[in-house]
Write a protein that holds these residues in place. Sequence first.
Motif, PDB file in Angstrom:
ATOM      1  N   ASN A 186      -6.641   5.004  -5.850  1.00 59.36           N
ATOM      2  CA  ASN A 186      -8.011   5.372  -5.178  1.00 59.36           C
ATOM      3  C   ASN A 186      -7.814   6.277  -4.647  1.00 59.36           C
ATOM      4  O   ASN A 186      -6.702   6.858  -3.978  1.00 59.36           O
ATOM      5  CB  ASN A 186      -8.336   4.515  -3.693  1.00 59.36           C
ATOM      6  N   SER A 188      -4.542  -1.412  -7.978  1.00 55.28           N
ATOM      7  CA  SER A 188      -5.610  -0.655  -7.463  1.00 55.28           C
ATOM      8  C   SER A 188      -5.742   1.150  -7.183  1.00 55.28           C
ATOM      9  O   SER A 188      -4.395   0.508  -6.715  1.00 55.28           O
ATOM     10  CB  SER A 188      -6.949  -1.016  -6.966  1.00 55.28           C
ATOM     11  N   LEU A 245      -2.128   3.594  -3.593  1.00 57.97           N
ATOM     12  CA  LEU A 245      -1.506   2.669  -4.783  1.00 57.97           C
ATOM     13  C   LEU A 245      -1.838   1.466  -3.761  1.00 57.97           C
ATOM     14  O   LEU A 245      -1.132   1.096  -3.533  1.00 57.97           O
ATOM     15  CB  LEU A 245      -0.987   2.580  -5.279  1.00 57.97           C
ATOM     16  N   THR A 246      -2.651   0.651  -4.100  1.00 60.15           N
ATOM     17  CA  THR A 246      -2.746  -1.321  -4.214  1.00 60.15           C
ATOM     18  C   THR A 246      -2.476  -1.766  -4.942  1.00 60.15           C
ATOM     19  O   THR A 246      -3.121  -2.128  -5.308  1.00 60.15           O
ATOM     20  CB  THR A 246      -3.967  -1.540  -2.678  1.00 60.15           C
ATOM     21  N   ASN A 302      -3.539  -6.052 -17.635  1.00 63.80           N
ATOM     22  CA  ASN A 302      -4.767  -5.317 -17.307  1.00 63.80           C
ATOM     23  C   ASN A 302      -5.174  -5.930 -15.991  1.00 63.80           C
ATOM     24  O   ASN A 302      -6.088  -6.400 -15.599  1.00 63.80           O
ATOM     25  CB  ASN A 302      -5.903  -5.636 -17.592  1.00 63.80           C
ATOM     26  N   GLU A 350       0.865  -1.195   0.018  1.00 60.21           N
ATOM     27  CA  GLU A 350       0.175  -0.023   0.398  1.00 60.21           C
ATOM     28  C   GLU A 350       0.994   1.580  -0.301  1.00 60.21           C
ATOM     29  O   GLU A 350       1.610   1.256   0.834  1.00 60.21           O
ATOM     30  CB  GLU A 350      -0.992  -0.064   1.358  1.00 60.21           C
ATOM     31  N   SER A 381      -5.997  -7.679 -12.265  1.00 59.48           N
ATOM     32  CA  SER A 381      -6.835  -6.953 -11.549  1.00 59.48           C
ATOM     33  C   SER A 381      -5.837  -6.719 -10.288  1.00 59.48           C
ATOM     34  O   SER A 381      -6.791  -6.343  -9.280  1.00 59.48           O
ATOM     35  CB  SER A 381      -7.422  -7.967 -11.738  1.00 59.48           C
ATOM     36  N   ARG A 382      -4.638  -7.804  -9.747  1.00 57.62           N
ATOM     37  CA  ARG A 382      -4.135  -7.157  -8.799  1.00 57.62           C
ATOM     38  C   ARG A 382      -3.969  -5.862  -8.092  1.00 57.62           C
ATOM     39  O   ARG A 382      -3.517  -4.940  -6.781  1.00 57.62           O
ATOM     40  CB  ARG A 382      -2.793  -7.795  -8.297  1.00 57.62           C
ATOM     41  N   ASP A 410      -0.190  -2.793 -16.626  1.00 47.55           N
ATOM     42  CA  ASP A 410      -0.937  -2.499 -17.973  1.00 47.55           C
ATOM     43  C   ASP A 410      -1.324  -2.846 -18.795  1.00 47.55           C
ATOM     44  O   ASP A 410      -2.537  -3.739 -18.464  1.00 47.55           O
ATOM     45  CB  ASP A 410      -0.646  -0.999 -17.631  1.00 47.55           C
TER      46      ASP A 410
END
Length: 368
Positions: free
Chosen positions: A111, A109, A119-120, A104, A84, A106-107, A101
Amino acid sequence: MKLWILLLLSLFLLEIQNGASQQTKNKKDASLRPGRKRVKGRNPKIKDKEVGGKLQSILTQVLDKGRFLRLGDDVVLDSGKTLELRCKGTKIGWAYPSYLDTFNDSRLSINQNEKFSQLTLTTPSAADTGEYSCWVILCDGDECEKDTDRVSSSYIYFTDKDDLFVPSTIHFEIVYMRPDKPATVPCRVTTPKATVSLHREMPPEEVQVDGKLISYNPTKGFILQNPGPEHMGAFYCKAKSTTKNTAQVSTKYQLLYLEVPSGPPYATIQASSNEVSGGDIFNITCTVLGEPEMDVKFIWTYPGQDQRPVSIQASHRLINRGVGQIMRLSQSVMIVDDVETIDYGNYMCTAKNTHGETSLATQVNSYH
């Protein structure tokens, strides 16, 4: 009598002046004593503190129990534990290993909150080793730009005893060397403590690394400062950890030396025949010779455009034009079948790459 009175009055005034001067000196000395602070006018509030002449990083790692760690130039973390990262600012941009990227993932994310962006990355692995950075984005209405003074980055190693090298999806990678800039054999490691060596496959030998002409950077790989034709061939890297004596071997790298100038496409155009009759078939070939990794886009303009169906085929391959002359041959072929009157005229090919474009034309006439 009057003379004595004047003399006593002068001495009295002199004593008062000396006392006032001594009082002023005592106040000044007191302000310089240890433990006392001299109060000055307040400066405007500084958003970021300076350390060692540069702004502190705005990038931090979120630890357990609400603790935070301001990241330096690099940090070593264990694989598997969620990462994190936080960056202070109301609008933040991020950069991280590009493959996240590409696939893609999915791990990953990101916000954006009111005062920071987070960034997580869940279950990070050795492949996620790389540079992570963030920056403040300044906006004026709809126009936004990167604040180059508020950029922070950190190279993060995700250690894995089974993967000393950062894994690659390519098992045999091509490295192009040019005389005008250094070349890099990109065998990066997952721990800066690994001992890494460079090896030539044929003849089998270890390459001597002097730290000047050839050096090693764990975040980049082996750097050849002045590459030449003598560096061509197949290479690989070996790495040893401080806990294991068994060496690990990297992917293989094919080093090719180039002397191809960078610039707009060098193109040629040729028709199978410049004079045709009704019902004939002819083709026009547009050819570009250029840098091996440089993509080329072809655009055609022709007499029967949007009215006549044509066939267009594109291809590319690497060719060897002598020592140090590995080039990419890109072609686009237009085929015109069952010629009609509308097909006579100028055929123009425009070849584009990242450096610019080149347009060429040839004429196809009626055969009399």
